[in-house]
Design a protein around this motif. Structure first.
Motif, short mmCIF file in Angstrom:
data_model
loop_
_atom_site.label_atom_id
_atom_site.label_comp_id
_atom_site.label_asym_id
_atom_site.label_seq_id
_atom_site.Cartn_x
_atom_site.Cartn_y
_atom_site.Cartn_z
N ALA A 1 -9.25 -14.15 -21.57
CA ALA A 1 -9.01 -14.63 -23.28
C ALA A 1 -10.60 -14.69 -23.78
O ALA A 1 -11.61 -15.24 -23.20
CB ALA A 1 -8.55 -15.95 -23.42
N SER A 2 -10.69 -14.56 -24.98
CA SER A 2 -11.84 -14.31 -25.48
C SER A 2 -11.75 -14.31 -27.06
O SER A 2 -11.00 -13.51 -27.73
CB SER A 2 -12.84 -13.07 -25.18
N ARG A 3 -12.49 -15.44 -27.72
CA ARG A 3 -12.33 -15.33 -29.15
C ARG A 3 -13.71 -14.47 -30.01
O ARG A 3 -14.43 -14.33 -29.32
CB ARG A 3 -12.58 -16.92 -29.50
N TYR A 4 -13.39 -13.82 -30.98
CA TYR A 4 -14.18 -12.76 -31.59
C TYR A 4 -15.24 -13.70 -32.35
O TYR A 4 -14.90 -14.30 -33.28
CB TYR A 4 -13.17 -12.09 -32.39
N VAL A 5 -16.64 -13.91 -31.60
CA VAL A 5 -17.42 -14.55 -32.22
C VAL A 5 -18.66 -13.57 -32.12
O VAL A 5 -18.65 -12.48 -31.67
CB VAL A 5 -17.59 -15.96 -31.54
N ASN A 6 -19.71 -14.16 -32.92
CA ASN A 6 -20.96 -13.29 -33.27
C ASN A 6 -21.37 -12.75 -31.78
O ASN A 6 -21.89 -11.58 -31.74
CB ASN A 6 -22.05 -14.35 -33.91
N PRO B 1 -16.31 -12.22 -37.55
CA PRO B 1 -16.61 -13.03 -36.42
C PRO B 1 -16.91 -14.57 -36.56
O PRO B 1 -17.75 -14.71 -37.64
CB PRO B 1 -17.95 -12.31 -35.58
N GLY B 2 -16.59 -15.32 -35.69
CA GLY B 2 -16.62 -16.64 -35.99
C GLY B 2 -18.17 -17.05 -35.49
O GLY B 2 -18.74 -16.48 -34.36
N ASP B 3 -18.72 -17.97 -36.05
CA ASP B 3 -20.08 -18.71 -35.66
C ASP B 3 -19.73 -19.74 -34.56
O ASP B 3 -19.06 -20.95 -34.86
CB ASP B 3 -20.79 -19.21 -36.71
N GLU B 4 -20.20 -19.76 -33.06
CA GLU B 4 -19.78 -20.58 -32.34
C GLU B 4 -20.40 -21.99 -32.53
O GLU B 4 -19.91 -22.95 -32.17
CB GLU B 4 -20.36 -20.16 -30.91
N GLU B 5 -21.46 -22.00 -33.27
CA GLU B 5 -22.00 -23.34 -33.76
C GLU B 5 -21.46 -23.90 -34.54
O GLU B 5 -21.41 -25.21 -34.80
CB GLU B 5 -23.55 -23.12 -33.87
N THR B 6 -20.98 -23.22 -35.68
CA THR B 6 -20.33 -23.94 -36.98
C THR B 6 -18.84 -23.26 -37.13
O THR B 6 -18.82 -22.65 -38.18
CB THR B 6 -21.28 -23.71 -38.16
N LEU B 7 -17.91 -23.36 -36.03
CA LEU B 7 -16.50 -22.75 -36.42
C LEU B 7 -15.81 -23.50 -37.57
O LEU B 7 -15.82 -24.47 -37.51
CB LEU B 7 -16.04 -22.67 -35.15
N PRO C 1 -12.63 -24.38 -39.11
CA PRO C 1 -11.00 -24.18 -38.60
C PRO C 1 -10.14 -23.57 -39.42
O PRO C 1 -8.89 -23.30 -39.02
CB PRO C 1 -10.69 -25.65 -38.55
N ASP C 2 -10.40 -23.33 -40.80
CA ASP C 2 -9.76 -22.71 -41.82
C ASP C 2 -10.02 -21.01 -41.91
O ASP C 2 -9.60 -20.34 -42.82
CB ASP C 2 -9.77 -23.37 -43.07
N SER C 3 -10.96 -20.73 -40.86
CA SER C 3 -11.44 -19.25 -41.16
C SER C 3 -10.35 -18.38 -40.17
O SER C 3 -9.90 -19.01 -39.29
CB SER C 3 -12.89 -19.05 -40.60
N PRO C 4 -10.43 -17.17 -40.66
CA PRO C 4 -9.59 -16.31 -39.75
C PRO C 4 -10.06 -16.15 -38.23
O PRO C 4 -11.29 -16.25 -37.90
CB PRO C 4 -9.55 -14.83 -40.27
N VAL C 5 -9.05 -15.95 -37.31
CA VAL C 5 -9.54 -16.01 -35.78
C VAL C 5 -8.78 -14.69 -35.19
O VAL C 5 -7.77 -14.63 -35.23
CB VAL C 5 -8.98 -17.30 -35.08
N ALA C 6 -9.75 -13.93 -34.26
CA ALA C 6 -9.28 -13.05 -33.60
C ALA C 6 -9.35 -13.27 -32.11
O ALA C 6 -10.40 -13.78 -31.70
CB ALA C 6 -9.83 -11.78 -33.89
N LEU C 7 -8.24 -13.32 -31.26
CA LEU C 7 -8.38 -13.84 -29.98
C LEU C 7 -7.80 -12.64 -29.26
O LEU C 7 -6.62 -12.22 -29.48
CB LEU C 7 -7.62 -15.14 -29.97
#
Length: 350
Positions: free
Chosen positions: A9-14, A159-165, A167-173
């Motif tokens: 599993a992997s979340r789409y981050v920077n 892409p999400g920012d791992e440091e400042t995720l 919670p209301d932004s779109p998420v791709a997993l």
């Protein structure tokens, strides 16, 4: 949780933007989906897995030292979060069922979550989130950006920012069954059987051609020249020409392939001194019977390559109810449970 699932599993981050392209460009996956639509055995096995996974229930719990899971109370915050996954129990059934197909065919699938304030879905509470399970064909990377096809529209997922995720932004997993040779790539039972299924398609085409040839040509019937049918009642002294009558039957066979007329051969009239009696020439090939055997063998090989007992695909025959129960239990333990673990791990860790 076993270490074999840590890369599933992997979340789409920077920091993972570049690795997404390798995960969405596996050339065998489009062909695997084509075979799912073209081969009924693939569809059956995939649907069996999907229906089995759809019957599971997600819940929050804590793993004890002995490996058992202790469910959390309903009013626990973790339980409340789980209850919100995919919009609730009905959405979770669809989500798990969809992953049953994705993990069996392409070995991976995507979850895209968006706040309903942006989506405005009537099926989701206004302050809730819209969950979508997408296939590998619906997610791609374009110009360094992840794009998801949702309801026919291209939706960019930042892409999400791992440091400042947020919670209301779109998420791709991305959720996948890791290939043992190259863990970033996906693996599936259909992947290992693509060549075999291609062979099965060829054999299906051969059997279809054989069936058509039997309808349009049952060989050649040699008839001594001058042979006539006896007159029909009320016909008088007139006689029916043999060839005319049989050709009329042949025309009926072409118009109505399911009629008995479809079994007649092509008639050829030859001089009477060439043959003493009627003679039927056929063009049957030894490959006719061989094609059926090869097709049966290909189906058996595909069944043995699945992550469930082959009897479930091939038929249980004379298996009694105890044997059927054991086969179903084995299918749950060896095929369905591992895929449920993959999805559960993804939701827990990401």
């Amino acid at each position: 949780m076993t270490t074999s699932l840590t890369a599933s599993a992997s979340r789409y981050v920077n920091r993972k933007v570049r690795s997404v392209k390798a995960a969405t460009d596996q050339g065998w996956q489009p062909r695997a989906w084509q075979l799912y639509h073209a081969v009924p055995e693939v569809r059956f096995a995939t649907t069996y897995m999907a229906n089995g996974m759809a019957g599971a229930t997600l819940y929050a719990g804590r793993r004890a030292d002995d490996g058992t899971i202790e469910p959390a109370p309903d009013n626990h915050r973790a339980s409340e979060i789980v209850q919100q996954i995919a919009g609730g129990p009905d959405g979770q059934v669809k989500m798990l069922g969809a992953f049953g197909k994705h993990l069996t065919v392409a070995g991976e699938g995507w979850i895209v979550i968006r706040p309903n304030s942006d989506v405005l879905s009537p099926d989701v509470p206004e302050d809730g989130h819209d969950w979508r399970v997408l296939s590998t064909r619906e997610v791609s990377q374009k110009s360094g950006k992840l794009t998801a096809e949702i309801d026919g529209d291209d939706v960019e997922v930042p892409p999400g920012d791992e440091e400042t995720l947020d919670p209301d932004s779109p998420v791709a997993l991305r959720v996948w069954e890791p290939d043992p040779e190259h863990a970033i790539e996906a693996d599936s039972p259909v992947r290992a059987s693509i060549d075999l299924l291609e062979e099965l398609l060829l054999l299906n085409a051969a059997v279809k051609a054989i069936a058509r040839s039997r309808l349009t040509g049952r060989g050649i019937l040699l008839v001594p020249k001058g042979v006539r049918f006896p007159t029909r009642p009320g016909q008088g002294d007139a006689e029916d020409d043999l060839i005319e009558v049989l050709m009329m039957i042949a025309e009926t066979a072409i118009r109505e392939p399911e009629s008995a007329a479809a079994t007649v051969p092509i008639v050829l009239e030859v001089p009477a001194d060439s043959i003493a009696d009627f003679k039927l020439l056929t063009f049957e090939s030894t490959f006719d019977e061989l094609a059926l055997k090869l097709r049966e063998e290909a189906i058996k090989r595909f069944a043995t390559g699945l992550e469930m007992p082959a009897e479930l695909l091939l038929g249980m025959g004379d298996t009694n109810h105890w044997g059927a129960w054991m086969l179903t239990s084995e299918a749950i333990r060896m095929g369905i449970e591992p895929k449920l673990q993959t999805v559960s791990h993804a939701l827990t860790s990401q």
